[in-house]
Design an enzyme around this catalytic site. Structure first.
Site, mmCIF file in Angstrom:
data_model
loop_
_atom_site.group_PDB
_atom_site.id
_atom_site.type_symbol
_atom_site.label_atom_id
_atom_site.label_comp_id
_atom_site.label_asym_id
_atom_site.label_seq_id
_atom_site.Cartn_x
_atom_site.Cartn_y
_atom_site.Cartn_z
ATOM 1 N N ASP A 23 23.756 41.125 72.688
ATOM 2 C CA ASP A 23 24.526 42.376 72.648
ATOM 3 C C ASP A 23 23.557 43.541 72.584
ATOM 4 O OD1 ASP A 23 26.246 44.467 72.109
ATOM 5 O OD2 ASP A 23 26.580 43.865 70.016
ATOM 6 N N ASN A 25 24.317 46.862 72.671
ATOM 7 C CA ASN A 25 24.784 48.155 72.141
ATOM 8 C C ASN A 25 25.521 48.050 70.816
ATOM 9 O OD1 ASN A 25 27.043 46.918 73.075
ATOM 10 N ND2 ASN A 25 27.777 48.631 74.327
ATOM 11 N N ASP A 27 28.133 46.395 69.729
ATOM 12 C CA ASP A 27 29.592 46.297 69.569
ATOM 13 C C ASP A 27 30.051 44.862 69.292
ATOM 14 O OD1 ASP A 27 29.278 45.123 72.028
ATOM 15 O OD2 ASP A 27 30.580 46.520 73.126
ATOM 16 N N ASP A 31 26.372 41.423 76.658
ATOM 17 C CA ASP A 31 26.590 42.255 77.845
ATOM 18 C C ASP A 31 25.433 42.085 78.833
ATOM 19 O OD1 ASP A 31 24.520 43.949 76.662
ATOM 20 O OD2 ASP A 31 26.105 44.614 75.288
ATOM 21 N N ASP A 202 35.037 27.931 90.092
ATOM 22 C CA ASP A 202 35.926 27.420 89.061
ATOM 23 C C ASP A 202 37.015 26.534 89.676
ATOM 24 O OD1 ASP A 202 36.694 27.660 86.206
ATOM 25 O OD2 ASP A 202 38.522 28.553 87.012
ATOM 26 N N GLU A 266 32.809 23.441 90.427
ATOM 27 C CA GLU A 266 33.306 22.705 89.256
ATOM 28 C C GLU A 266 34.232 21.623 89.800
ATOM 29 O OE1 GLU A 266 35.778 23.161 85.064
ATOM 30 O OE2 GLU A 266 36.378 24.276 86.826
#
Ligand code: GLC
Ligand code: CA
Length: 530
Positions: A23, A25, A27, A31, A202, A266
């Protein structure tokens, strides 16, 4: 000159669950800028490519696997400019970026579905699978979705049901409509034009459904539990032969791009011939498919040897097998296979990286990171609610250091899922020569030198209940997949010496001799002295 041509052959691919990697930033949510911060680490790990779990805008009913815009970046992760930067900065380190593409279904919030739902005559109605109730009432057929409930939800306005093989918030697309093909061709090109190095696809086996919507038959003893739906064999609700046509067309698109993008499916298929079919028989299809027979096998010599032999026999000539033990659905192999015993984790890493093909690690595998027992009140995965295995357990934040929040986010932030114990972490393992991480580094160096992992014939040297030894090219791997010490004759291998051992018992550089003694879980990689 890049090591592998194209990049994904004999490669090391590393799956990042973006929300949990780093992370940037504060939060509490991982990201794209966080991934950029860790590119030097990833390069040091020896990875050739990253597969990012879904990065596109999504209401997160299924944590990104419900896409509402195929052309964007989820605001939690950054913006398109951050993705462009990641692609460029990764390429500077010879690392390709693969995105997760979800073509089986969209989010119910996707504009296509919002329009489709507005009425029977709407422009996008046929993008999805609709059917009226049975004559006696109720859903059109017996299909079961991933939660175990019926795969159909009634739209009362139009008195038709829509199909969802996963959550009701994930309506299945109708691949019998050519416009759906065209939409996805455009999506592929959009991202390939931006330089992405491929897609993990997927539910790759699921796109087409039987056009007559026939009932799925009851499952039999030969049907692997992992693909049964309810007690049904999903041969009409998915696994349709028409899907191969999709991949023939996608392959043609991918192969026109200079970066040589990879399509990695997948492919939930336990019949090895049918699994091999996804690579294409007459014409090329997927570049690679996940081999769930291997993922679901136990970490024992007889089971792995059997799966590997069948896999290699079923793939078309030159096809690139994929070896993996963990992902965001099935859990982490250090827990599932190894009971969190670092000796077993090292053995598994040595096997994964010496088999001929491409290896996919899940973030944290290189540390022996364990599944986390997330308390029920903090669980966020609806799909696995009430199931024996909750998928949150394998989606928790990466452990970078022993400090508060383990360097995943700022010490004062609240991570989106709780962290596991920080005794396992990158910083400490880097400093410990005997760590899982440094064993991985030694294996990665051998792969980078082209000594292990290359596509070549696998020859079985020895197999019993505890020990599996195999030779690929010049290199012989002897794996003790048991917690007992073993001694085995290695006739004909006396001239070999140890390149890497997962334990200190067989020291690196030592000649083997006529007998090899290995400690519990000890696995050695042997070759003639150069
Ligand atoms: C795949 C994903 C899984 C997701 C499902 C529906 O199996 O790996 O996480 O829930 O598809 O998209
Ligand atoms: Ca963040």
């Amino acid at each position: 000159m890049p090591r592998n041509q194209p990049w994904w052959r004999n490669a090391i691919i590393y799956q990042i669950y973006v929300r949990s990697f780093r992370d940037s930033n504060g939060d509490g949510t991982g990201d794209l800028a966080g991934i950029c911060e860790k590119l030097d680490y990833l390069q040091w790990l020896g990875v050739d490519g990253l597969w990012l779990s879904p990065t596109m805008p999504s209401p997160n009913a299924d944590w990104g696997y419900d896409v509402s815009d195929y052309y964007g970046v989820h605001p939690d992760y950054g913006a398109l400019a951050d993705m462009d930067r990641l692609v460029v900065e990764a390429a500077q380190r010879d690392i390709g970026i693969m995105l997760d593409l979800v073509p089986n279904h969209t989010s119910s919030a996707h504009p296509w579905f919002v329009d489709a739902r507005s009425g029977r005559g709407s422009a996008h109605r046929d993008y999805y699978v609709w059917a009226g109730p049975k004559a006696a009432g109720g859903p059109p057929n017996n299909w079961i979705c991933a939660t175990g409930a019926p795969a159909w939800t009634l739209d009362a306005e139009s008195d038709q049901y829509y199909l969802h093989n996963f959550l009701p918030a994930q309506p299945d697309l109708n691949w019998w409509d050519e416009r759906v093909h065209e939409e996805f061709h455009e999506i592929l090109r959009f991202w390939f034009d931006r330089g992405v190095a491929g897609f993990r696809i997927d539910v790759a086996h699921g796109l087409y459904k039987d056009s007559l919507l026939q009932d799925d038959p009851p499952a039999g003893p030969g049907d692997h539990p992992a693909i049964q739906r309810g007690k049904l064999r999903p041969v009409y609700s998915s696994h349709r032969p028409e899907v191969h046509d999709v991949y023939r067309r996608w392959r043609q698109i991918a192969d026109t791009y200079e970066q040589g993008p990879a399509l990695l499916g997948e492919t939930w298929e336990f019949d090895y011939q049918r699994f091999g079919d996804y690579y294409g028989r007459e014409e090329p299809e997927l570049h690679m498919g996940f081999n769930f027979g291997f993922v679901e096998a136990g970490l024992t010599a007889p089971e792995l040897a059997d799966v590997v032999e069948k896999t290699l026999a079923a793939l078309p000539a030159g096809a690139m097998p994929v070896w993996t033990g963990s992902n965001h659905d099935v859990g982490r192999f250090p827990t599932r296979w190894c009971g969190n015993d670092p000796r077993a984790v090292k053995a598994a890493l040595a096997v994964l990286s010496t088999l001929p093909g491409t290896v996919v690690l899940y973030y944290g595998d290189e540390l022996g990171m364990a599944d986390v027992d997330v308390p029920p009140a903090l669980r966020l995965d609806d799909m696995s609610a009430g199931k024996p295995y909750g998928r949150d357990a394998c989606r928790t934040p990466m452990l970078w250091s022993a400090g508060t929040n383990a360097g995943f986010t700022t010490p004062s932030a609240r991570p989106w899922l709780p962290l596991g114990g920080t005794a396992t972490n990158v910083e400490d393992e880097r400093a410990d020569p005997g760590s899982v991480l440094n064993l991985w580094r030694a294996l990665a160096a051998l792969r980078q030198a082209g000594r292990i992992g290359r596509l070549d014939k696998l020859e079985q040297v020895l197999l019993d209940e505890q020990v599996w030894a195999y030779r690929v090219g010049e290199v012989t791997t002897v794996a003790n997949l048991s917690d007992q010490a073993v001694t085995r004759p290695l006739t004909g291998h006396e001239h070999l010496s140890v390149l890497v051992s997962t334990a200190a018992l067989a020291p690196s550089g030592a000649a083997v001799g006529a007998e090899l003694s290995l400690g519990p879980w000890e696995t050695v990689v042997l070759a003639a002295q150069p």
